[in-house]
Design an enzyme around this catalytic site. Structure first.
Site, PDB file in Angstrom:
ATOM      1  CB  VAL A 187     -29.481 -25.657 -31.411  1.00  0.00           C
ATOM      2  CG1 VAL A 187     -28.553 -24.456 -31.248  1.00  0.00           C
ATOM      3  CG2 VAL A 187     -30.862 -25.203 -31.874  1.00  0.00           C
ATOM      4  CG  HIS A 230     -28.835 -27.019 -26.101  1.00  0.00           C
ATOM      5  ND1 HIS A 230     -28.208 -27.147 -27.322  1.00  0.00           N
ATOM      6  CD2 HIS A 230     -29.951 -27.779 -26.171  1.00  0.00           C
ATOM      7  CE1 HIS A 230     -28.927 -27.937 -28.094  1.00  0.00           C
ATOM      8  NE2 HIS A 230     -29.985 -28.345 -27.423  1.00  0.00           N
ATOM      9  CB  ILE A 249     -38.174 -20.605 -29.069  1.00  0.00           C
ATOM     10  CG1 ILE A 249     -38.940 -19.449 -29.699  1.00  0.00           C
ATOM     11  CG2 ILE A 249     -37.983 -21.754 -30.043  1.00  0.00           C
ATOM     12  CD1 ILE A 249     -38.201 -18.788 -30.861  1.00  0.00           C
ATOM     13  CG  HIS A 260     -33.191 -29.704 -23.556  1.00  0.00           C
ATOM     14  ND1 HIS A 260     -34.103 -29.057 -24.363  1.00  0.00           N
ATOM     15  CD2 HIS A 260     -32.230 -30.165 -24.388  1.00  0.00           C
ATOM     16  CE1 HIS A 260     -33.718 -29.141 -25.631  1.00  0.00           C
ATOM     17  NE2 HIS A 260     -32.579 -29.812 -25.680  1.00  0.00           N
TER      18      HIS A 260
HETATM   19  P1  5GP Z   1     -31.941 -29.880 -29.296  1.00  0.00           P
HETATM   20  O1  5GP Z   1     -32.991 -30.610 -30.058  1.00  0.00           O
HETATM   21  O2  5GP Z   1     -30.806 -29.388 -30.166  1.00  0.00           O
HETATM   22  O3  5GP Z   1     -31.446 -30.620 -28.084  1.00  0.00           O
HETATM   23  O4  5GP Z   1     -32.677 -28.614 -28.697  1.00  0.00           O
HETATM   24  C1  5GP Z   1     -32.706 -27.376 -29.302  1.00  0.00           C
HETATM   25  C2  5GP Z   1     -33.752 -26.577 -28.568  1.00  0.00           C
HETATM   26  O5  5GP Z   1     -33.563 -25.212 -28.872  1.00  0.00           O
HETATM   27  C3  5GP Z   1     -35.185 -26.937 -28.985  1.00  0.00           C
HETATM   28  O6  5GP Z   1     -35.922 -27.320 -27.834  1.00  0.00           O
HETATM   29  C4  5GP Z   1     -35.710 -25.647 -29.618  1.00  0.00           C
HETATM   30  O7  5GP Z   1     -37.064 -25.411 -29.327  1.00  0.00           O
HETATM   31  C5  5GP Z   1     -34.802 -24.585 -29.026  1.00  0.00           C
HETATM   32  N1  5GP Z   1     -34.574 -23.440 -29.881  1.00  0.00           N
HETATM   33  C6  5GP Z   1     -34.243 -23.465 -31.210  1.00  0.00           C
HETATM   34  N2  5GP Z   1     -34.092 -22.216 -31.677  1.00  0.00           N
HETATM   35  C7  5GP Z   1     -34.323 -21.378 -30.618  1.00  0.00           C
HETATM   36  C8  5GP Z   1     -34.328 -19.969 -30.485  1.00  0.00           C
HETATM   37  O8  5GP Z   1     -34.077 -19.210 -31.416  1.00  0.00           O
HETATM   38  N3  5GP Z   1     -34.617 -19.467 -29.263  1.00  0.00           N
HETATM   39  C9  5GP Z   1     -34.902 -20.272 -28.182  1.00  0.00           C
HETATM   40  N4  5GP Z   1     -35.179 -19.671 -27.028  1.00  0.00           N
HETATM   41  N5  5GP Z   1     -34.902 -21.618 -28.278  1.00  0.00           N
HETATM   42  C10 5GP Z   1     -34.634 -22.162 -29.482  1.00  0.00           C
END
Ligand code: 5GP
Ligand code: ZN
Length: 105
Positions: free
Chosen positions: A95, A99, A30, A101
């Site tokens: 999150v 996941h 997002i 990236h």
């Molecule tokens: P982290 O920092 O946990 O590795 O990455 C979480 C990722 O999830 C971030 O890059 C953030 O932009 C993405 N993200 C968070 N909420 C949402 C959402 O509701 N939809 C989408 N498509 N991505 C999200």
């Protein structure tokens, strides 16, 4: 448990889905940090890399396979891309649903 990625898996929250199968799903981030920024996740809720179990090894390999397929489809495979997996807060995990990236372009 209120997990945004579980909600995307269940189609209760919107996302631009690029790929899905019986155990995984891939969608656009997002808030993209690169021209191509895709998240590849297991359908099943696994909160962090620390929760990966012996029986998940094939699933985790599957996520990497999907990532390289999407990289090829997006035309960044030859030029190069990054695969990033943040584990816990100090690494920037926000999150808590595992996941991968895919970043490139
Ligand atoms: P982290 O920092 O946990 O590795 O990455 C979480 C990722 O999830 C971030 O890059 C953030 O932009 C993405 N993200 C968070 N909420 C949402 C959402 O509701 N939809 C989408 N498509 N991505 C999200
Ligand atoms: Zn979840």
């Amino acid at each position: 448990m209120d997990c945004i990625f579980c909600r995307i898996v269940e189609k209760k929250a919107q996302a631009k889905i690029l790929y899905e199968d019986e155990r995984s799903i891939a969608f656009e981030d997002i808030a993209p940090q690169a021209p191509v920024h895709v998240l590849i996740i297991p359908r099943r809720h696994i909160s962090t890399a620390l929760e990966i179990r012996e029986e998940d090894k094939d699933l985790i390999g599957h996520l990497f396979l999907i990532a390289s397929k999407i990289a090829s489809e997006k035309g960044i495979a030859e030029r190069g891309f990054r695969l990033v997996l943040n584990c816990n807060r100090e690494a920037g995990q926000t999150v808590f649903h595992l996941h991968l990236h895919l970043l490139g372009g």
